[in-house]
Design a protein around this motif. Structure first.
Motif, PDB file in Angstrom:
ATOM      1  N   LYS A  75      63.715  67.362  82.216  1.00 30.08           N
ATOM      2  CA  LYS A  75      63.775  69.133  82.379  1.00 30.08           C
ATOM      3  C   LYS A  75      64.763  69.447  81.815  1.00 30.08           C
ATOM      4  CE  LYS A  75      61.635  68.875  87.016  1.00 30.08           C
ATOM      5  NZ  LYS A  75      61.396  69.045  88.485  1.00 30.08           N
ATOM      6  N   GLU A  76      66.086  68.591  82.232  1.00 29.93           N
ATOM      7  CA  GLU A  76      67.248  68.652  81.373  1.00 29.93           C
ATOM      8  C   GLU A  76      67.110  68.869  79.821  1.00 29.93           C
ATOM      9  OE1 GLU A  76      70.349  66.532  82.711  1.00 29.93           O
ATOM     10  OE2 GLU A  76      70.007  66.688  85.358  1.00 29.93           O
ATOM     11  N   ARG A  77      66.613  68.034  79.550  1.00 29.68           N
ATOM     12  CA  ARG A  77      66.024  67.954  77.647  1.00 29.68           C
ATOM     13  C   ARG A  77      65.012  68.629  77.513  1.00 29.68           C
ATOM     14  NH1 ARG A  77      68.876  62.094  77.224  1.00 29.68           N
ATOM     15  NH2 ARG A  77      70.979  62.980  78.769  1.00 29.68           N
ATOM     16  N   ASP A  78      64.473  68.901  77.901  1.00 27.62           N
ATOM     17  CA  ASP A  78      63.228  70.133  77.657  1.00 27.62           C
ATOM     18  C   ASP A  78      63.271  70.472  76.066  1.00 27.62           C
ATOM     19  OD1 ASP A  78      60.080  70.633  77.627  1.00 27.62           O
ATOM     20  OD2 ASP A  78      61.296  72.853  78.483  1.00 27.62           O
ATOM     21  N   GLY A  79      62.711  70.177  75.440  1.00 24.29           N
ATOM     22  CA  GLY A  79      62.083  70.715  73.980  1.00 24.29           C
ATOM     23  C   GLY A  79      63.317  69.563  73.147  1.00 24.29           C
ATOM     24  N   LEU A  80      64.292  68.622  73.764  1.00 25.42           N
ATOM     25  CA  LEU A  80      64.633  67.909  72.799  1.00 25.42           C
ATOM     26  C   LEU A  80      63.983  66.498  71.974  1.00 25.42           C
ATOM     27  CD1 LEU A  80      68.150  67.334  74.496  1.00 25.42           C
ATOM     28  CD2 LEU A  80      67.692  68.775  72.566  1.00 25.42           C
ATOM     29  N   SER A  81      64.003  66.419  70.594  1.00 27.44           N
ATOM     30  CA  SER A  81      63.094  65.604  70.561  1.00 27.44           C
ATOM     31  C   SER A  81      64.535  64.006  69.181  1.00 27.44           C
ATOM     32  CB  SER A  81      62.295  66.138  69.736  1.00 27.44           C
ATOM     33  OG  SER A  81      62.833  66.442  68.345  1.00 27.44           O
ATOM     34  N   ILE A  82      63.233  63.689  68.710  1.00 26.64           N
ATOM     35  CA  ILE A  82      64.118  62.764  68.196  1.00 26.64           C
ATOM     36  C   ILE A  82      64.839  63.384  66.963  1.00 26.64           C
ATOM     37  CG2 ILE A  82      62.370  62.244  66.451  1.00 26.64           C
ATOM     38  CD1 ILE A  82      62.981  59.600  65.833  1.00 26.64           C
ATOM     39  N   CYS A  83      64.747  64.859  66.915  1.00 29.73           N
ATOM     40  CA  CYS A  83      65.051  65.134  65.296  1.00 29.73           C
ATOM     41  C   CYS A  83      66.457  65.453  65.928  1.00 29.73           C
ATOM     42  CB  CYS A  83      64.316  66.606  65.397  1.00 29.73           C
ATOM     43  SG  CYS A  83      63.170  66.854  64.240  1.00 29.73           S
ATOM     44  N   GLU A  84      67.091  66.302  67.010  1.00 30.85           N
ATOM     45  CA  GLU A  84      67.957  66.820  68.240  1.00 30.85           C
ATOM     46  C   GLU A  84      69.457  64.521  67.261  1.00 30.85           C
ATOM     47  OE1 GLU A  84      65.812  69.606  68.640  1.00 30.85           O
ATOM     48  OE2 GLU A  84      65.278  67.866  68.953  1.00 30.85           O
ATOM     49  N   PHE A  85      68.605  64.019  68.032  1.00 32.90           N
ATOM     50  CA  PHE A  85      69.253  62.451  68.378  1.00 32.90           C
ATOM     51  C   PHE A  85      69.282  62.023  66.620  1.00 32.90           C
ATOM     52  CE2 PHE A  85      69.164  58.201  67.570  1.00 32.90           C
ATOM     53  CZ  PHE A  85      70.294  57.164  69.045  1.00 32.90           C
ATOM     54  N   ALA A  86      69.258  62.066  65.422  1.00 29.89           N
ATOM     55  CA  ALA A  86      68.668  62.217  64.320  1.00 29.89           C
ATOM     56  C   ALA A  86      70.302  63.213  63.603  1.00 29.89           C
ATOM     57  CB  ALA A  86      67.853  61.777  63.500  1.00 29.89           C
ATOM     58  N   ARG A  87      70.158  63.644  64.072  1.00 32.23           N
ATOM     59  CA  ARG A  87      71.596  65.764  63.718  1.00 32.23           C
ATOM     60  C   ARG A  87      72.619  64.947  63.980  1.00 32.23           C
ATOM     61  NH1 ARG A  87      67.293  69.779  65.309  1.00 32.23           N
ATOM     62  NH2 ARG A  87      66.064  69.700  63.816  1.00 32.23           N
ATOM     63  N   GLU A  88      72.893  63.582  64.774  1.00 33.55           N
ATOM     64  CA  GLU A  88      74.189  62.778  64.803  1.00 33.55           C
ATOM     65  C   GLU A  88      74.878  62.732  64.520  1.00 33.55           C
ATOM     66  OE1 GLU A  88      75.788  63.882  68.207  1.00 33.55           O
ATOM     67  OE2 GLU A  88      74.757  65.182  68.636  1.00 33.55           O
ATOM     68  N   PHE A  89      73.739  61.995  63.430  1.00 25.00           N
ATOM     69  CA  PHE A  89      74.588  60.995  62.272  1.00 25.00           C
ATOM     70  C   PHE A  89      74.193  61.163  61.040  1.00 25.00           C
ATOM     71  CE2 PHE A  89      72.257  58.850  66.224  1.00 25.00           C
ATOM     72  CZ  PHE A  89      73.440  58.148  66.530  1.00 25.00           C
TER      73      PHE A  89
END
Length: 178
Positions: free
Chosen positions: A69-83
């Motif tokens: 619920k807290e992370r609704d809309g998050l995906s691998i794209c946001e994870f990958a942007r950290e690198f």
């Protein structure tokens, strides 16, 4: 040019070592035959584990439902942007994200953040990391675990971000291992 990470092969579990499995079963059978009380001890431990799981799993599921619920809309794209994709191999990023997500003790598809703690937020066991997760990621990325003790992230993996960096440095650790 390297193939895009979305075309990376899925993890393929290895086949069981049949002679070792047969030896383990033979030893277990011998113990049960010659020490019948041991079977009662094993049954008692199994019953305790089943009861504990039945009590604890609903709490774990609620935790992951809240995370979703807290992370609704998050995906691998946001994870990958950290690198930085110029520095970090995109295959490593995808393999870590997908394998950590698959290792979670829930059926929920929980979006992973690079800063999540593996053991507190994501509820993974250290054994999951040491025995399964690292092998799966190594297979998918084509990285060897040889020389892993030379890796600057060895023994410091507490987040998915550090797991990505561990595997990203693993090629360099291999070069230093020889």
């Amino acid at each position: 040019m390297k193939q895009a990470s979305r075309f990376m092969p899925r993890y393929k579990p290895g086949k069981a070592n049949k002679p070792a499995l047969f030896a383990f079963l033979a030893i277990a059978l011998a113990v049960v035959i010659y020490q019948p009380w041991f079977l009662a001890v094993i049954a008692g431990i199994a019953a305790l584990v089943i009861v504990w799981s039945a009590i604890d799993q609903p709490k774990v599921e609620r935790h992951f439902i809240e995370l979703c619920k807290e992370r609704d809309g998050l995906s691998i794209c946001e994870f990958a942007r950290e690198f930085d994709p110029k520095v970090v191999d995109t295959w490593v990023i995808r393999a870590v994200y997908e394998q950590v997500q698959a290792a979670l003790p829930t059926k929920q598809s929980v979006p992973i953040k690079a800063s999540d703690t593996l053991f507190d937020v994501l509820k993974l066991d250290e054994d999951d990391l040491d025995l399964d997760l690292v092998e799966e990621i190594a297979q998918r990325t084509g990285r060897s675990l040889d020389g892993h003790k030379n890796n600057p992230y060895y023994g410091k993996i507490t987040t998915p971000q550090k797991l990505v960096l561990f595997f990203n440095h693993q090629a360099r650790a291999n070069a230093n291992a020889t």
